[in-house]
Design a protein around this motif. Structure first.
Motif, PDB file in Angstrom:
ATOM      1  N   ASN A  25      41.732  41.547  35.260  1.00  0.00           N
ATOM      2  CA  ASN A  25      42.363  42.216  34.133  1.00  0.00           C
ATOM      3  C   ASN A  25      43.847  42.307  34.426  1.00  0.00           C
ATOM      4  O   ASN A  25      44.242  42.585  35.559  1.00  0.00           O
ATOM      5  N   LEU A  26      44.690  42.089  33.427  1.00  0.00           N
ATOM      6  CA  LEU A  26      46.135  42.125  33.603  1.00  0.00           C
ATOM      7  C   LEU A  26      46.765  43.112  32.639  1.00  0.00           C
ATOM      8  O   LEU A  26      46.368  43.185  31.484  1.00  0.00           O
ATOM      9  N   LEU A  27      47.762  43.828  33.132  1.00  0.00           N
ATOM     10  CA  LEU A  27      48.601  44.684  32.305  1.00  0.00           C
ATOM     11  C   LEU A  27      50.034  44.454  32.752  1.00  0.00           C
ATOM     12  O   LEU A  27      50.283  44.119  33.907  1.00  0.00           O
ATOM     13  N   ALA A  28      50.988  44.646  31.840  1.00  0.00           N
ATOM     14  CA  ALA A  28      52.395  44.467  32.196  1.00  0.00           C
ATOM     15  C   ALA A  28      53.206  45.617  31.638  1.00  0.00           C
ATOM     16  O   ALA A  28      52.949  46.117  30.536  1.00  0.00           O
ATOM     17  N   PHE A  29      54.202  46.024  32.417  1.00  0.00           N
ATOM     18  CA  PHE A  29      55.128  47.086  32.053  1.00  0.00           C
ATOM     19  C   PHE A  29      56.542  46.575  32.288  1.00  0.00           C
ATOM     20  O   PHE A  29      56.780  45.863  33.256  1.00  0.00           O
ATOM     21  N   ASN A  30      57.483  46.954  31.422  1.00  0.00           N
ATOM     22  CA  ASN A  30      58.861  46.497  31.618  1.00  0.00           C
ATOM     23  C   ASN A  30      59.602  47.396  32.597  1.00  0.00           C
ATOM     24  O   ASN A  30      59.023  48.327  33.168  1.00  0.00           O
ATOM     25  N   LYS A  31      60.907  47.142  32.783  1.00  0.00           N
ATOM     26  CA  LYS A  31      61.680  47.884  33.789  1.00  0.00           C
ATOM     27  C   LYS A  31      61.850  49.354  33.436  1.00  0.00           C
ATOM     28  O   LYS A  31      62.197  50.164  34.290  1.00  0.00           O
ATOM     29  N   LEU A  32      61.593  49.723  32.187  1.00  0.00           N
ATOM     30  CA  LEU A  32      61.656  51.127  31.778  1.00  0.00           C
ATOM     31  C   LEU A  32      60.295  51.807  31.928  1.00  0.00           C
ATOM     32  O   LEU A  32      60.157  52.989  31.655  1.00  0.00           O
ATOM     33  N   GLY A  33      59.303  51.024  32.344  1.00  0.00           N
ATOM     34  CA  GLY A  33      57.955  51.560  32.505  1.00  0.00           C
ATOM     35  C   GLY A  33      57.163  51.550  31.212  1.00  0.00           C
ATOM     36  O   GLY A  33      56.106  52.159  31.126  1.00  0.00           O
ATOM     37  N   GLU A  34      57.634  50.825  30.183  1.00  0.00           N
ATOM     38  CA  GLU A  34      56.933  50.767  28.916  1.00  0.00           C
ATOM     39  C   GLU A  34      55.807  49.741  28.979  1.00  0.00           C
ATOM     40  O   GLU A  34      55.999  48.635  29.474  1.00  0.00           O
ATOM     41  N   PHE A  35      54.662  50.113  28.456  1.00  0.00           N
ATOM     42  CA  PHE A  35      53.477  49.258  28.429  1.00  0.00           C
ATOM     43  C   PHE A  35      53.721  48.107  27.455  1.00  0.00           C
ATOM     44  O   PHE A  35      53.928  48.317  26.268  1.00  0.00           O
ATOM     45  N   LEU A  36      53.690  46.856  27.962  1.00  0.00           N
ATOM     46  CA  LEU A  36      53.991  45.674  27.155  1.00  0.00           C
ATOM     47  C   LEU A  36      52.780  44.831  26.786  1.00  0.00           C
ATOM     48  O   LEU A  36      52.739  44.222  25.722  1.00  0.00           O
ATOM     49  N   TYR A  37      51.819  44.718  27.693  1.00  0.00           N
ATOM     50  CA  TYR A  37      50.773  43.709  27.521  1.00  0.00           C
ATOM     51  C   TYR A  37      49.516  44.083  28.281  1.00  0.00           C
ATOM     52  O   TYR A  37      49.588  44.669  29.354  1.00  0.00           O
TER      53      TYR A  37
END
Length: 178
Positions: A41-53
């Motif tokens: 399972n994959l999740l991604a967060f940007n440099k601000l910690g916002e949930f992206l994917y």
């Protein structure tokens, strides 16, 4: 999902639109298929910690309401929120490059590992976090088969009892393996 993220989704490339990558070009549908092929399972967060994917099967078309929310808000309890805040701090400051946690319900035949990795841009600046969740036991089985090695139960290992207990609970409850 806040209004800003709804606007971004409405304007975003999709399906047969091409996305220019640093070393190539892919259609959004190809990128979705590629990401969904990962075994974990994959999740991604940007440099601000916002949930992206988050990874989903290709036939699904669901945008979770949590998109755009901060990583810490995804914790269900205060302890989970504090742990996510600590994870984000350690990875975003460079204190750690990767953190791994095992699931408390692991057994002797299922070992889920939650791995958080820092993502960096071409200038080596923190760009976000990739979270993956994977049962590594099939890799252990493959290793044992290929090398002829064996796992043996260590009665002196204090952690062993936890996994033996979880194995009994799972067998008695009839819970299915993931």
């Amino acid at each position: 999902m806040n209004e800003n993220w709804k606007e971004k989704l409405a304007k975003a490339a999709n399906n047969d639109d091409y996305v220019k990558l640093n070393a190539g070009l892919m259609r959004v549908s190809d990128l979705n298929n590629y990401l969904s092929s990962f075994s974990s399972n994959l999740l991604a967060f940007n440099k601000l910690g916002e949930f992206l994917y988050y990874k989903q099967l290709p036939e699904m078309n669901y945008n979770p309401p949590e998109l755009g929310k901060n990583i810490t808000s995804l914790g269900k309890t205060e302890q989970e929120k504090k742990q996510l805040e600590e994870i984000f701090h350690k990875l975003s400051t460079g204190e750690e490059k990767e953190l791994q946690f095992s699931d408390q319900t692991n057994t002797q035949t299922r070992f889920m590992v939650d791995r958080y990795r820092a993502i960096f841009d071409k200038n080596h600046q923190f760009a976000g976090i990739n979270e993956s969740i994977q049962d590594i036991y099939p890799l252990v089985e493959y290793y044992l088969k290929e090398t002829g090695q064996k796992l043996i139960d260590d009665p002196d290992n204090p952690n062993g009892e936890v996994y033996r207990k979880n194995q009994k609970i799972d067998a008695e409850s009839g819970a299915s393996e993931l």
